[in-house]
Write a protein that holds these residues in place. Structure first.
Motif, mmCIF file in Angstrom:
data_model
loop_
_atom_site.group_PDB
_atom_site.id
_atom_site.type_symbol
_atom_site.label_atom_id
_atom_site.label_comp_id
_atom_site.label_asym_id
_atom_site.label_seq_id
_atom_site.Cartn_x
_atom_site.Cartn_y
_atom_site.Cartn_z
ATOM 1 N N ALA A 117 37.511 38.215 34.000
ATOM 2 C CA ALA A 117 37.996 37.059 34.765
ATOM 3 C C ALA A 117 39.358 37.347 35.379
ATOM 4 C CB ALA A 117 38.071 35.827 33.864
ATOM 5 N N LEU A 118 40.274 37.914 34.581
ATOM 6 C CA LEU A 118 41.609 38.219 35.091
ATOM 7 C C LEU A 118 41.552 39.304 36.163
ATOM 8 C CD1 LEU A 118 43.784 38.124 31.846
ATOM 9 C CD2 LEU A 118 43.310 36.297 33.471
ATOM 10 N N LYS A 119 40.685 40.280 35.970
ATOM 11 C CA LYS A 119 40.530 41.325 36.986
ATOM 12 C C LYS A 119 39.983 40.748 38.284
ATOM 13 C CE LYS A 119 37.964 45.561 38.063
ATOM 14 N NZ LYS A 119 38.917 45.937 39.091
ATOM 15 N N THR A 120 39.051 39.828 38.182
ATOM 16 C CA THR A 120 38.477 39.210 39.377
ATOM 17 C C THR A 120 39.546 38.459 40.170
ATOM 18 O OG1 THR A 120 36.296 38.992 38.358
ATOM 19 C CG2 THR A 120 36.781 37.535 40.217
ATOM 20 N N ILE A 121 40.426 37.740 39.476
ATOM 21 C CA ILE A 121 41.524 37.052 40.149
ATOM 22 C C ILE A 121 42.416 38.065 40.848
ATOM 23 C CG2 ILE A 121 43.571 35.618 39.822
ATOM 24 C CD1 ILE A 121 42.119 34.449 37.331
ATOM 25 N N GLY A 122 42.717 39.147 40.145
ATOM 26 C CA GLY A 122 43.563 40.177 40.734
ATOM 27 C C GLY A 122 42.930 40.824 41.944
#
Length: 266
Positions: A117-122
C-alpha cells in the motif's frame, strides 16, 4: 526440492537479508523494505503489539511528510484519493498517519500488504514529484475568487487562452485583451519549482516584448506560499507585475487598480 521450490527459496532468502528490523521498545519494531523503493525512498513502518491478539501497523506520518516535501498539499481530497487507491489493503488514517490493524494470525499477510500500500502511494505520487501539477480543490477555489474579481470589475476575460509572445506561445489561466487599457495575462502556478519559475521568467519577458495586440499586458502569477520555495518566489517576484500569494487573493482587486487594469467605459 523442485526447481519452482528452489526459485521461491532463493527469493525468500534474499528478502530475509534485505529486510531490516529494528526494535524500538518492548512492543514495537521498525521494518525497512529496501526492495520497495518509491521515489528513491525506502518503505518503512512500525509494527506494534497492542495486546495478545491485535497489532497496529503505522507509517508514523512519514508518507504525508514526504508528499508535502515533494510539493503536494495534504488536503482532504488528496487523503481521500489515497484511501481509494489503497482500499484493497484495508488501510485507514489516524491524523497524518497511515495505519492498519490486524489480528495475530493475519500479521504476516498484513505486513506484506501494508508495504504494498505504501509503495503504491509512492509510485503514484513520490515517484513523480509535483512539478506544476496542482491540487484540484485549491486551484478551483483560487480560480473562482479570480472570476469573482474580474466579473465585479466588468472585465471581459477568457480562460485557458494561448497567446503569442515575441518568440513563443504561452498558455494562460486568465487573459484580458488590451483595449485602450492594459490587458492581463494571469497564470496559476501554486507550487512552482525552480524550472517552472525560470520558465515564467522567460514567458513574462516574451509576452511583454510582443508586438500589438499584446502590448500593454500586465503579467501575473498566483502561487501558494506554503508550497513554493524561496528561490522560486524570488524569481517570480522579480519578473512579473503581479506576484500574488494564494493566501492574499483578496488583494487581487487592489493590484489590478495599481496597474490600471480596468474595463473600458463605453
Amino acid at each position: 526440492m523442485t526447481y519452482a521450490q528452489e526459485i521461491r527459496s532463493r527469493y525468500f532468502k534474499a528478502q530475509r537479508k534485505l529486510v531490516e528490523a529494528k526494535q524500538l521498545d518492548d512492543r514495537s519494531v521498525l521494518l525497512s523494505f529496501p526492495l520497495h523503493y518509491s521515489g528513491y525512498t525506502r518503505v518503512e513502518f512500525s509494527v506494534t503489539r497492542m495486546d495478545e491478539s491485535n497489532y497496529l501497523l503505522s507509517d508514523f506520518g512519514q508518507t504525508f511528510g514526504e508528499l508535502h516535501d515533494s510539493g503536494y498539499r495534504v488536503v482532504p481530497s488528496l487523503k481521500q484519493r489515497i484511501l481509494e487507491i489503497t482500499k484493497i489493503w484495508r488501510v485507514s488514517l489516524a491524523g497524518e498517519c497511515i495505519v492498519r490493524t490486524c489480528l495475530d494470525k493475519e500479521l504476516g499477510t498484513a505486513i506484506h500488504e501494508f508495504a504494498e500500500a505504501l509503495k503504491t502511494i509512492g509510485d503514484a505520487y513520490l515517484a513523480y514529484p509535483r512539478t506544476g501539477e496542482r491540487d484540484i480543490e485549491e486551484e478551483d477555489e483560487v480560480k473562482q475568487k479570480i472570476r469573482l474579481t474580474l466579473n465585479k470589475r466588468h472585465l471581459r476575460y477568457k480562460e485557458g487562452r494561448t497567446i503569442l509572445g515575441k518568440i513563443g506561445e504561452h498558455k494562460l489561466d486568465f487573459y484580458v485583451s488590451p483595449n485602450g487599457q492594459p490587458g492581463l495575462a494571469l497564470a496559476i502556478q501554486l507550487s512552482p519549482d525552480r524550472v517552472h519559475a525560470e520558465a515564467w521568467e522567460f514567458k513574462a519577458n516574451d509576452i511583454k516584448r510582443s508586438v500589438p495586440p499584446n502590448k500593454g499586458i500586465v503579467v501575473g502569477v498566483v502561487y501558494d506560499p506554503s508550497a513554493t520555495k524561496n528561490f522560486s518566489r524570488k524569481i517570480i517576484d522579480s519578473v512579473v507585475d503581479i506576484s500574488l500569494p494564494s493566501t492574499e487573493i483578496d488583494s487581487f482587486d487592489q493590484k489590478l487598480d495599481a496597474h490600471g487594469v480596468k474595463a473600458v467605459v463605453q
